[in-house]
Design an enzyme around this catalytic site. Structure first.
Site, PDB file in Angstrom:
ATOM      1  N   ASP A 137      89.719  49.789  46.469  1.00 15.79           N
ATOM      2  CA  ASP A 137      90.487  50.940  46.030  1.00 15.79           C
ATOM      3  C   ASP A 137      89.857  52.233  46.505  1.00 15.79           C
ATOM      4  O   ASP A 137      90.541  53.165  46.917  1.00 15.79           O
ATOM      5  CB  ASP A 137      90.623  50.940  44.507  1.00 15.79           C
ATOM      6  CG  ASP A 137      89.270  50.952  43.804  1.00 15.79           C
ATOM      7  OD1 ASP A 137      88.310  50.361  44.349  1.00 15.79           O
ATOM      8  OD2 ASP A 137      89.168  51.512  42.701  1.00 15.79           O
ATOM      9  N   ARG A 191      82.815  55.789  44.083  1.00  9.70           N
ATOM     10  CA  ARG A 191      82.408  55.856  42.682  1.00  9.70           C
ATOM     11  C   ARG A 191      81.950  54.480  42.183  1.00  9.70           C
ATOM     12  O   ARG A 191      81.796  53.539  42.964  1.00  9.70           O
ATOM     13  CB  ARG A 191      83.552  56.406  41.833  1.00  9.70           C
ATOM     14  CG  ARG A 191      84.765  55.490  41.708  1.00  9.70           C
ATOM     15  CD  ARG A 191      85.804  56.116  40.790  1.00  9.70           C
ATOM     16  NE  ARG A 191      86.998  55.302  40.671  1.00  9.70           N
ATOM     17  CZ  ARG A 191      88.232  55.757  40.802  1.00  9.70           C
ATOM     18  NH1 ARG A 191      88.441  57.028  41.088  1.00  9.70           N
ATOM     19  NH2 ARG A 191      89.275  54.950  40.661  1.00  9.70           N
ATOM     20  N   ASP A 192      81.757  54.363  40.890  1.00 11.70           N
ATOM     21  CA  ASP A 192      81.297  53.110  40.293  1.00 11.70           C
ATOM     22  C   ASP A 192      82.483  52.167  40.073  1.00 11.70           C
ATOM     23  O   ASP A 192      82.834  51.840  38.951  1.00 11.70           O
ATOM     24  CB  ASP A 192      80.558  53.379  38.977  1.00 11.70           C
ATOM     25  CG  ASP A 192      81.395  54.171  37.977  1.00 11.70           C
ATOM     26  OD1 ASP A 192      82.519  54.582  38.329  1.00 11.70           O
ATOM     27  OD2 ASP A 192      80.914  54.377  36.845  1.00 11.70           O
ATOM     28  N   GLU A 193      83.089  51.744  41.191  1.00 15.80           N
ATOM     29  CA  GLU A 193      84.235  50.835  41.122  1.00 15.80           C
ATOM     30  C   GLU A 193      84.263  50.015  42.407  1.00 15.80           C
ATOM     31  O   GLU A 193      83.792  48.889  42.429  1.00 15.80           O
ATOM     32  CB  GLU A 193      85.527  51.624  40.915  1.00 15.80           C
ATOM     33  CG  GLU A 193      86.705  50.739  40.570  1.00 15.80           C
ATOM     34  CD  GLU A 193      87.871  51.532  39.990  1.00 15.80           C
ATOM     35  OE1 GLU A 193      88.942  50.947  39.844  1.00 15.80           O
ATOM     36  OE2 GLU A 193      87.696  52.736  39.691  1.00 15.80           O
ATOM     37  N   ASP A 246      96.738  47.895  45.218  1.00 18.39           N
ATOM     38  CA  ASP A 246      96.557  48.840  46.321  1.00 18.39           C
ATOM     39  C   ASP A 246      96.913  48.184  47.650  1.00 18.39           C
ATOM     40  O   ASP A 246      97.608  48.763  48.487  1.00 18.39           O
ATOM     41  CB  ASP A 246      95.110  49.333  46.357  1.00 18.39           C
ATOM     42  CG  ASP A 246      94.703  50.060  45.092  1.00 18.39           C
ATOM     43  OD1 ASP A 246      94.823  49.474  44.006  1.00 18.39           O
ATOM     44  OD2 ASP A 246      94.248  51.212  45.182  1.00 18.39           O
ATOM     45  N   TRP A 267     100.551  44.136  41.552  1.00 17.95           N
ATOM     46  CA  TRP A 267      99.171  43.667  41.693  1.00 17.95           C
ATOM     47  C   TRP A 267      99.150  42.159  41.983  1.00 17.95           C
ATOM     48  O   TRP A 267      98.639  41.736  43.019  1.00 17.95           O
ATOM     49  CB  TRP A 267      98.378  44.017  40.431  1.00 17.95           C
ATOM     50  CG  TRP A 267      97.872  45.429  40.426  1.00 17.95           C
ATOM     51  CD1 TRP A 267      96.575  45.835  40.559  1.00 17.95           C
ATOM     52  CD2 TRP A 267      98.646  46.637  40.308  1.00 17.95           C
ATOM     53  NE1 TRP A 267      96.490  47.209  40.535  1.00 17.95           N
ATOM     54  CE2 TRP A 267      97.746  47.733  40.379  1.00 17.95           C
ATOM     55  CE3 TRP A 267     100.003  46.906  40.134  1.00 17.95           C
ATOM     56  CZ2 TRP A 267      98.162  49.053  40.289  1.00 17.95           C
ATOM     57  CZ3 TRP A 267     100.431  48.228  40.057  1.00 17.95           C
ATOM     58  CH2 TRP A 267      99.521  49.284  40.139  1.00 17.95           C
ATOM     59  N   GLU A 311      93.589  59.558  45.753  1.00 17.72           N
ATOM     60  CA  GLU A 311      94.062  58.635  44.725  1.00 17.72           C
ATOM     61  C   GLU A 311      95.219  59.230  43.939  1.00 17.72           C
ATOM     62  O   GLU A 311      96.214  58.561  43.660  1.00 17.72           O
ATOM     63  CB  GLU A 311      92.916  58.297  43.778  1.00 17.72           C
ATOM     64  CG  GLU A 311      93.306  57.384  42.635  1.00 17.72           C
ATOM     65  CD  GLU A 311      92.122  56.995  41.769  1.00 17.72           C
ATOM     66  OE1 GLU A 311      92.206  55.972  41.070  1.00 17.72           O
ATOM     67  OE2 GLU A 311      91.096  57.715  41.795  1.00 17.72           O
ATOM     68  N   HIS A 359      91.626  56.918  48.773  1.00 15.04           N
ATOM     69  CA  HIS A 359      92.402  55.786  48.272  1.00 15.04           C
ATOM     70  C   HIS A 359      93.560  55.591  49.247  1.00 15.04           C
ATOM     71  O   HIS A 359      94.347  56.516  49.442  1.00 15.04           O
ATOM     72  CB  HIS A 359      93.002  56.127  46.896  1.00 15.04           C
ATOM     73  CG  HIS A 359      92.400  55.414  45.748  1.00 15.04           C
ATOM     74  ND1 HIS A 359      91.112  55.627  45.324  1.00 15.04           N
ATOM     75  CD2 HIS A 359      92.914  54.482  44.913  1.00 15.04           C
ATOM     76  CE1 HIS A 359      90.878  54.875  44.257  1.00 15.04           C
ATOM     77  NE2 HIS A 359      91.956  54.158  43.999  1.00 15.04           N
TER      78      HIS A 359
END
Length: 742
Positions: free
Chosen positions: A335, A339-341, A348, A410, A622, A643
């Site tokens: 995605d 960041r923390d992901e 996506d 998804w 995003e 994104h």
């Protein structure tokens, strides 16, 4: 070892068998590795073996290393590895957790040396190896890498080494049946960029702008006092003239380098960052532009599709789409990369796959990921998870986080991504390989339907990030979740039925065609009103109904008219999220509202595709308003500036402005159907198909449309122009003058 441990073995080449005919190294790791043989780095890949569903599938790399073994036969050979945490033991997700797959790093390797007489010598990882510390004292994909050059030495790569602090090793746990070769290309260094600007911020910080939001790290050479520390902090944007780090959430995105006092070269290859801007602290002397190099990394997929037109803002938008895909295709289609992901969110990719397969030869990359989707689904009772690989199953979620289950868009990735790969490259084997996952998804959703036949009974992300939704509640879209989900079920069931037909699975084809028809009938009965409107009356519901083919001819025309009216009432600002955005321009085009599609595309006020371009974006955001007009960052907890999902409009640009689309899977027959509009005076597009390059360029002048088409051998082009009968062109270069193009 707290940092990145080193592992090594020494061996002698077998004597009496002639010269070395071939030498191959197979290697994988719990963690990410760099391999060394005879003091040289093996391969040009980074972060191998990447991130797969480690529980059931661990990939290995294979290297031809014969040239590295050209050495004095009497001299011992050293095979060594450096191992970082990577995805296996590092942080994953936003919970702060790490080590979800295991708490020990390890390497599994086999070096096979074949001699002139056929003799094979095998060097394998075993308990005779030794391990020791490296100059890397900390490493994490989210937080960055710490390197102490005072601890660095290449002595461990030379024969006879017996350094302090080195110890024995022990066997780890691994079922060898789970080992698998790469299907995807590996991650490599694919580009480099120099700083475009270096300056001092209002708070006195040294800031660097590389001019492009990219993914990778910074390499530099430096000489300074021993023990002094250089710190690099990374971020995508500036806010209030300082580094904008709030969107990183808990990710530190910081590299620290302790100098040796000599000439040091630093390149932190056990981490990566999504960044455009850099904050530099501790640099000895004055920092100059030639001191730093931004190294761009990505899965090494070949660029095959191009697009350009007379509107420079659209060209920049397209460039942003390309950079967004490149930055998020780092072994897993993520995605976001900063960041923390950084997770493989299925929604996506479901939205973006048709764009991806035009821009890049992404077949191997996506098929590799689909193998992980399949194995995750097999262990989740047919459910396609929110992310692949599915690390979320190990994370403690807050109470408001939904219990995972099949979810429209998804989970539909099992079908939609597979179909996009098949359409682009024409290889039916992808349908055969993924059909069990495609079918299992639809069968599971069959059981989630309400008695009405609608899919409206379970959690949905819906039209995620509809710009009218509150920043902290991105799921509160205008489009009704049941309408979106039911439409998606119809599309997936229809595609699975078609896949079954192509594979000769007649019973499956009939079953899924029946599911599609049941779903269509339920949609029309419950959601299509007598006045032609669709329940919730939002642009997304009309876009999906039109493009997916849920309605009869009359209702489709009415839906297109209503969609055009809503788009106009909205001032040609975007009113769609992840579900509707990939389809809204197509829906307008298909129903005779091409001018509205162009006005929507060319809007520059927020929310729109071009608003970020006017704000100097170099990737797709995003949120439609990730940065507000005053230069401040959106207050939402979830705000990224890289994104790719909302860049799915590039698929429409390729087909409708550029004019290139597959008339049959793999482009054996190509549809050339440009639809000029929006004041665009010229456009050109090209695609390297499995049969050669297709190229289209057109100019819309006062005398009409002038069209140039390049058709490769073995391909037929169907020329489909407004108000003209479709004509065929065979291989060659063709020019259609205005008199014949209109």
């Amino acid at each position: 070892f707290a940092g990145a441990p080193l592992l090594r073995t020494e061996f002698a080449l077998d004597d009496g068998h002639g010269g070395i005919g071939s030498a191959v190294l197979h290697a994988t790791a719990h963690g990410v590795f760099q391999a060394y043989l005879n003091g040289a780095l093996v391969g040009d890949d980074v972060l191998s073996p990447g991130w797969s569903s480690y529980e059931w599938r661990l990939r290995y790399r294979t290297y031809d290393v014969a040239e590295l073994l050209i050495t004095d036969p009497s001299s011992p050979v050293v095979l060594g590895f450096a191992v970082g945490n990577g995805w296996f033991r590092g942080r994953l997700g936003w919970s702060g957790g790490r080590g979800f797959y295991g708490d020990e790093l390890g390497v599994l390797a086999q070096l096979e040396i074949t001699y002139a007489d056929g003799h094979v010598q095998r060097i394998v990882t075993d308990t005779a190896w030794t391990a020791g510390p490296s100059e890397v004292t900390a490493n994490d994909l989210y937080d960055g890498q710490d390197v102490d050059a005072r601890l660095g030495s290449d002595a461990w790569l030379r024969p006879g080494f017996g350094g302090d602090g080195w110890v024995g090793v022990h066997p780890g746990e691994r079922d060898l049946a789970t080992l698998a070769p790469y299907v995807s290309p590996p991650v490599r260094r694919v580009d480099e960029r120099a700083p475009e600007r270096i300056w001092t911020s209002p708070s006195g910080k040294t800031l660097v702008d590389f001019g492009q939001n990219l993914v990778g790290w910074v390499r530099f050479s430096v000489q300074g006092p021993a023990g002094s520390v250089i710190t690099l902090r990374h971020a995508e944007v500036l806010e209030h003239e300082e580094l904008g780090t709030r969107p990183l959430r808990s990710a530190r995105a910081t590299d620290r380098f302790t100098l040796s006092g000599g000439d040091d070269v630093f390149e932190p290859t056990f981490t990566f960052h999504g960044f455009r801007y850099l904050e530099v602290d501790g640099w000895p002397g004055e920092l100059a532009a030639d001191d730093l190099t931004a190294v761009v990394i990505s899965t090494d997929v070949d660029r095959i599709g191009t697009f350009e037109c007379s509107d420079e803002l659209l060209n920049r938008l397209h460039s942003n789409v390309v950079w967004g895909a490149r930055g998020n295709f780092v072994d897993v289609p993520t995605d976001c990369p900063q960041r923390d992901e950084r997770l493989g969110w299925t929604g996506d990719l479901a939205a973006f796959a048709p764009t991806a397969v035009y821009l890049f030869d992404a077949q191997g990359f996506l098929r590799d990921w689909l193998l992980d989707l399949d194995v995750e689904q097999q262990h989740a009772d047919g459910m396609v998870p929110f992310v692949v690989p599915d690390v979320l199953k190990y994370i403690d979620h807050p109470p408001e986080f939904p219990t995972p289950d099949s979810t429209a868009v998804w989970s539909d990735a099992a079908v939609w991504v597979t179909w996009a790969v098949y359409q682009a490259y024409g290889d039916v084997s992808v349908l055969a390989d993924v059909f069990p996952a495609m079918a299992a998804h639809v069968r599971r959703v069959e059981g989630l339907r309400a008695p009405t036949g609608l899919w409206d009974t379970s959690f949905q992300f819906g039209d995620w990030l509809d710009p009218t939704a509150p920043p902290e509640e991105p799921f509160l879209a205008k489009a009704d979740n049941g309408v979106v989900a039911t439409a998606c079920l119809f599309r997936s069931a229809s595609l699975v039925a078609e896949a079954a037909r192509l594979l000769g699975r007649d019973a499956d084809a009939a079953h899924f065609a029946d599911v599609a028809e049941q779903t269509r009938a339920a949609f029309v009965e419950h959601y299509l009103h007598e006045d032609g409107t669709i329940h919730s009356d939002a642009p997304t519901v009309y876009a999906l109904a039109v493009v997916f083919g849920l309605l009869d001819e009359t209702s489709t025309a009415r839906a297109g008219d209503r969609l055009a009216a809503l788009v106009a009432e909205g001032g040609y600002h975007i009113q769609t999220g992840f579900a509707g955005t990939p389809f809204v321009t197509d829906a307008l085009t298909l129903t005779g509202h091409l001018d509205d599609a162009y006005q929507l595309l060319l809007q520059t006020e927020c929310p729109s595709w071009l608003y970020p371009v006017t704000m100097d974006a170099t990737t797709i955001w995003e949120r439609w308003d990730s940065m507000l007009p005053d230069g401040t960052i959106n207050s939402g907890e979830m705000t990224s500036f890289n994104h790719y999902a909302l860049g799915a409009v590039a698929d429409w640009m390729h087909r409708t402005i550029g004019g290139i689309a597959p008339a049959e899977p793999g482009y054996r027959t190509v549809r050339v159907a440009p639809r000029p509009g929006g004041g665009i005076g010229w456009a050109k597009a090209s695609l390297q198909t499995p049969y050669g390059q297709v190229a289209v360029s057109w100019t819309d002048g006062p005398d009409g449309l002038e069209l140039d088409v390049e058709v490769p051998d073995g391909v037929t082009a169907l020329i489909d122009l407004p108000d003209q009968p479709v004509r065929e062109l065979t291989a060659g270069s063709h020019r259609l003058e205005p008199a014949t193009a209109r």
